[in-house]
Design a protein around this motif. Sequence first.
Motif, PDB file in Angstrom:
ATOM      1  N   LYS A  31      71.811  10.431 -14.229  1.00 20.74           N
ATOM      2  CA  LYS A  31      70.370  11.087 -14.889  1.00 20.74           C
ATOM      3  C   LYS A  31      69.543  11.647 -14.131  1.00 20.74           C
ATOM      4  O   LYS A  31      69.033  12.487 -14.319  1.00 20.74           O
ATOM      5  N   THR A  32      69.208  10.890 -12.736  1.00 22.31           N
ATOM      6  CA  THR A  32      68.118  11.218 -12.041  1.00 22.31           C
ATOM      7  C   THR A  32      68.238  12.362 -11.103  1.00 22.31           C
ATOM      8  O   THR A  32      67.369  13.257 -11.031  1.00 22.31           O
ATOM      9  N   ILE A  33      69.487  12.411 -10.576  1.00 23.35           N
ATOM     10  CA  ILE A  33      70.077  13.555  -9.492  1.00 23.35           C
ATOM     11  C   ILE A  33      69.700  15.119 -10.091  1.00 23.35           C
ATOM     12  O   ILE A  33      69.152  15.704  -9.649  1.00 23.35           O
ATOM     13  N   PRO A  34      70.410  15.263 -11.186  1.00 24.35           N
ATOM     14  CA  PRO A  34      70.171  16.446 -11.984  1.00 24.35           C
ATOM     15  C   PRO A  34      68.722  16.718 -12.188  1.00 24.35           C
ATOM     16  O   PRO A  34      68.408  18.145 -12.039  1.00 24.35           O
ATOM     17  N   GLU A  35      67.874  15.810 -12.452  1.00 27.28           N
ATOM     18  CA  GLU A  35      66.425  16.368 -12.968  1.00 27.28           C
ATOM     19  C   GLU A  35      65.856  16.607 -11.429  1.00 27.28           C
ATOM     20  O   GLU A  35      65.007  17.531 -11.438  1.00 27.28           O
ATOM     21  N   ILE A  36      66.253  15.865 -10.576  1.00 26.80           N
ATOM     22  CA  ILE A  36      65.690  16.257  -9.023  1.00 26.80           C
ATOM     23  C   ILE A  36      65.889  17.624  -8.520  1.00 26.80           C
ATOM     24  O   ILE A  36      65.227  18.293  -8.209  1.00 26.80           O
ATOM     25  N   VAL A  37      67.105  17.921  -8.778  1.00 26.07           N
ATOM     26  CA  VAL A  37      67.904  19.292  -8.520  1.00 26.07           C
ATOM     27  C   VAL A  37      66.956  20.298  -9.268  1.00 26.07           C
ATOM     28  O   VAL A  37      66.726  21.450  -8.906  1.00 26.07           O
ATOM     29  N   ASP A  38      66.788  20.028 -10.231  1.00 24.48           N
ATOM     30  CA  ASP A  38      66.141  21.048 -11.294  1.00 24.48           C
ATOM     31  C   ASP A  38      64.680  21.433 -11.040  1.00 24.48           C
ATOM     32  O   ASP A  38      64.119  22.589 -10.498  1.00 24.48           O
ATOM     33  N   ILE A  39      63.919  20.363 -10.283  1.00 24.22           N
ATOM     34  CA  ILE A  39      62.632  20.568  -9.908  1.00 24.22           C
ATOM     35  C   ILE A  39      62.593  21.311  -8.594  1.00 24.22           C
ATOM     36  O   ILE A  39      61.727  22.151  -8.491  1.00 24.22           O
ATOM     37  N   ILE A  40      63.499  20.588  -7.574  1.00 21.63           N
ATOM     38  CA  ILE A  40      63.340  21.476  -6.298  1.00 21.63           C
ATOM     39  C   ILE A  40      63.850  22.830  -6.483  1.00 21.63           C
ATOM     40  O   ILE A  40      63.317  23.740  -5.865  1.00 21.63           O
ATOM     41  N   SER A  41      64.901  23.163  -7.344  1.00 25.83           N
ATOM     42  CA  SER A  41      65.266  24.742  -7.509  1.00 25.83           C
ATOM     43  C   SER A  41      64.066  25.771  -8.069  1.00 25.83           C
ATOM     44  O   SER A  41      64.206  26.919  -7.919  1.00 25.83           O
ATOM     45  N   GLU A  42      62.827  24.945  -8.353  1.00 17.08           N
ATOM     46  CA  GLU A  42      61.863  25.544  -9.048  1.00 17.08           C
ATOM     47  C   GLU A  42      60.802  25.525  -7.983  1.00 17.08           C
ATOM     48  O   GLU A  42      59.701  26.245  -8.217  1.00 17.08           O
ATOM     49  N   GLY A  43      60.914  25.201  -6.727  1.00 17.83           N
ATOM     50  CA  GLY A  43      60.108  25.090  -5.827  1.00 17.83           C
ATOM     51  C   GLY A  43      59.224  23.993  -5.628  1.00 17.83           C
ATOM     52  O   GLY A  43      58.215  24.008  -4.806  1.00 17.83           O
ATOM     53  N   ALA A  44      59.148  22.963  -6.420  1.00 18.32           N
ATOM     54  CA  ALA A  44      58.306  21.928  -6.524  1.00 18.32           C
ATOM     55  C   ALA A  44      59.042  20.638  -5.871  1.00 18.32           C
ATOM     56  O   ALA A  44      60.484  20.665  -5.653  1.00 18.32           O
ATOM     57  N   ALA A  45      58.273  19.680  -5.775  1.00 13.40           N
ATOM     58  CA  ALA A  45      58.520  18.296  -4.863  1.00 13.40           C
ATOM     59  C   ALA A  45      58.734  17.358  -6.151  1.00 13.40           C
ATOM     60  O   ALA A  45      57.558  17.073  -6.691  1.00 13.40           O
ATOM     61  N   PRO A  46      59.696  16.644  -6.372  1.00 17.05           N
ATOM     62  CA  PRO A  46      59.670  15.507  -7.282  1.00 17.05           C
ATOM     63  C   PRO A  46      58.612  14.422  -6.862  1.00 17.05           C
ATOM     64  O   PRO A  46      58.411  14.097  -5.850  1.00 17.05           O
ATOM     65  N   GLU A  47      57.885  13.987  -8.091  1.00 15.31           N
ATOM     66  CA  GLU A  47      56.989  12.803  -7.694  1.00 15.31           C
ATOM     67  C   GLU A  47      57.569  11.649  -8.369  1.00 15.31           C
ATOM     68  O   GLU A  47      58.043  11.663  -9.511  1.00 15.31           O
ATOM     69  N   PHE A  48      57.096  10.429  -7.943  1.00 18.31           N
ATOM     70  CA  PHE A  48      57.524   9.234  -8.344  1.00 18.31           C
ATOM     71  C   PHE A  48      56.213   8.334  -8.735  1.00 18.31           C
ATOM     72  O   PHE A  48      55.382   8.204  -7.730  1.00 18.31           O
ATOM     73  N   SER A  49      56.216   7.424  -9.643  1.00 15.91           N
ATOM     74  CA  SER A  49      55.213   6.331  -9.744  1.00 15.91           C
ATOM     75  C   SER A  49      55.757   5.226  -8.658  1.00 15.91           C
ATOM     76  O   SER A  49      56.995   5.458  -8.140  1.00 15.91           O
ATOM     77  N   GLU A  50      55.099   4.286  -8.223  1.00 19.78           N
ATOM     78  CA  GLU A  50      55.210   3.411  -7.228  1.00 19.78           C
ATOM     79  C   GLU A  50      56.508   2.762  -7.618  1.00 19.78           C
ATOM     80  O   GLU A  50      57.648   2.363  -6.831  1.00 19.78           O
ATOM     81  N   ILE A  51      56.822   2.076  -8.862  1.00 23.66           N
ATOM     82  CA  ILE A  51      57.829   1.517  -9.475  1.00 23.66           C
ATOM     83  C   ILE A  51      58.886   2.238  -9.312  1.00 23.66           C
ATOM     84  O   ILE A  51      60.070   1.877  -8.997  1.00 23.66           O
ATOM     85  N   ALA A  52      58.877   3.594  -9.735  1.00 21.36           N
ATOM     86  CA  ALA A  52      60.014   4.418  -9.778  1.00 21.36           C
ATOM     87  C   ALA A  52      60.405   4.819  -8.432  1.00 21.36           C
ATOM     88  O   ALA A  52      61.706   4.988  -8.102  1.00 21.36           O
ATOM     89  N   ARG A  53      59.600   4.851  -7.388  1.00 21.84           N
ATOM     90  CA  ARG A  53      59.952   5.274  -5.974  1.00 21.84           C
ATOM     91  C   ARG A  53      60.914   4.210  -5.583  1.00 21.84           C
ATOM     92  O   ARG A  53      61.762   4.244  -4.811  1.00 21.84           O
ATOM     93  N   LEU A  54      60.447   2.834  -5.742  1.00 21.81           N
ATOM     94  CA  LEU A  54      61.164   1.600  -5.108  1.00 21.81           C
ATOM     95  C   LEU A  54      62.475   1.643  -5.907  1.00 21.81           C
ATOM     96  O   LEU A  54      63.598   1.556  -5.181  1.00 21.81           O
ATOM     97  N   ASP A  55      62.542   1.866  -7.112  1.00 21.74           N
ATOM     98  CA  ASP A  55      63.716   2.151  -7.733  1.00 21.74           C
ATOM     99  C   ASP A  55      64.583   2.845  -7.386  1.00 21.74           C
ATOM    100  O   ASP A  55      65.981   2.583  -7.052  1.00 21.74           O
ATOM    101  N   PHE A  56      64.165   4.128  -6.901  1.00 23.40           N
ATOM    102  CA  PHE A  56      64.982   5.055  -6.425  1.00 23.40           C
ATOM    103  C   PHE A  56      65.544   4.898  -4.979  1.00 23.40           C
ATOM    104  O   PHE A  56      66.730   5.097  -4.778  1.00 23.40           O
ATOM    105  N   ILE A  57      64.768   4.286  -4.222  1.00 23.38           N
ATOM    106  CA  ILE A  57      65.088   3.785  -2.877  1.00 23.38           C
ATOM    107  C   ILE A  57      66.139   2.826  -2.841  1.00 23.38           C
ATOM    108  O   ILE A  57      67.120   2.812  -1.951  1.00 23.38           O
ATOM    109  N   TYR A  58      65.789   1.817  -3.791  1.00 26.61           N
ATOM    110  CA  TYR A  58      66.903   0.839  -3.572  1.00 26.61           C
ATOM    111  C   TYR A  58      68.322   1.223  -4.043  1.00 26.61           C
ATOM    112  O   TYR A  58      69.152   0.856  -3.920  1.00 26.61           O
TER     113      TYR A  58
END
Length: 305
Positions: free
Chosen positions: A95-122
């Motif tokens: 679910k997450t990777i395609p969302e990230i790819v779509d954002i980057i393809s538009e020239g933007a950087a994905p942003e995370f809340s602190e909790i979402a950032r840690l979940d992603f890193i884990y």
Amino acid sequence: MPNARAQARARFIVTRKRSRNHHYVPKCIQRHFCGEGERLWYAERNKSGRFLEPEERNIRTTFREKDRNTILLNGQPSDIVEHSFFEKLDNYLGKTIPEIVDIISEGAAPEFSEIARLDFIYAIYESLRRSPDFFDIDEASKGEELVRGQLSKLDENKDSSTIEALQATLASRYELRKLGRDIRVRAAFGETELSEKIKLELKTLEVRWAISNAKHSFALPSSGCYRVGNGGSNGLSNENVEIWMPITPKISIVLLRDPNKRIPPLINVSRDLVRRMNEYATRNSRAIASHSGHLIYSLTGYSRH
């Protein structure tokens, strides 16, 4: 009286076939590296460590190992870790990777809340340590060690039937491998979460995105992710360690430490750096894949016919 849906669910629980072919690089990631259909170019090492000649294969058969995450429950093989842990991880990444790819393809950087950032890193770290490139043991030897330890504790006058059963297990490499695999999977995923020490190290990492705008593309290694020590060890305690995870031929996640926030979210990387990262990943992987046959032939040292 239970309704039809409950009855169907109960039958499924009883009759569902145990999964045995476990992907250590999930298909949701592999699909981003496919050329035509669900096929990619793939090369894996043989028992002597040499890469076999690359071939185009369906992702059903790539980056997988039979019973990789199987444990024993009441003495019987179970896929509970595969379904209760890795299925959730793969659903999250799917679910997450395609969302990230779509954002980057538009020239933007994905942003995370602190909790979402840690979940992603884990999740990235779990993707790293699920691979045989990260942690593997001689399962038969580990099983033999366990059985011999059990035998040494028994009184042969009182436990003759148990001793006979253990000796029969000791004579079967297949049974010893099942025991050793159970030990490995439980130690890594079955019963414990990431240690607090590892979590503390992971919390210090930042998420960046390496973008290849040149003709060169990232290859997909069997490790899923790879750690770069930048002159030091590749352990998390090294302040300069980086974790790279290619998610498309043109995008790689990079986890690194950047306490002064000097590194921009999107990093354009040169073709030379992409090549070096691919070569590093290939040296440290048991298999490598790409949408490009030319790239895989080049990385594994074969001349394409």
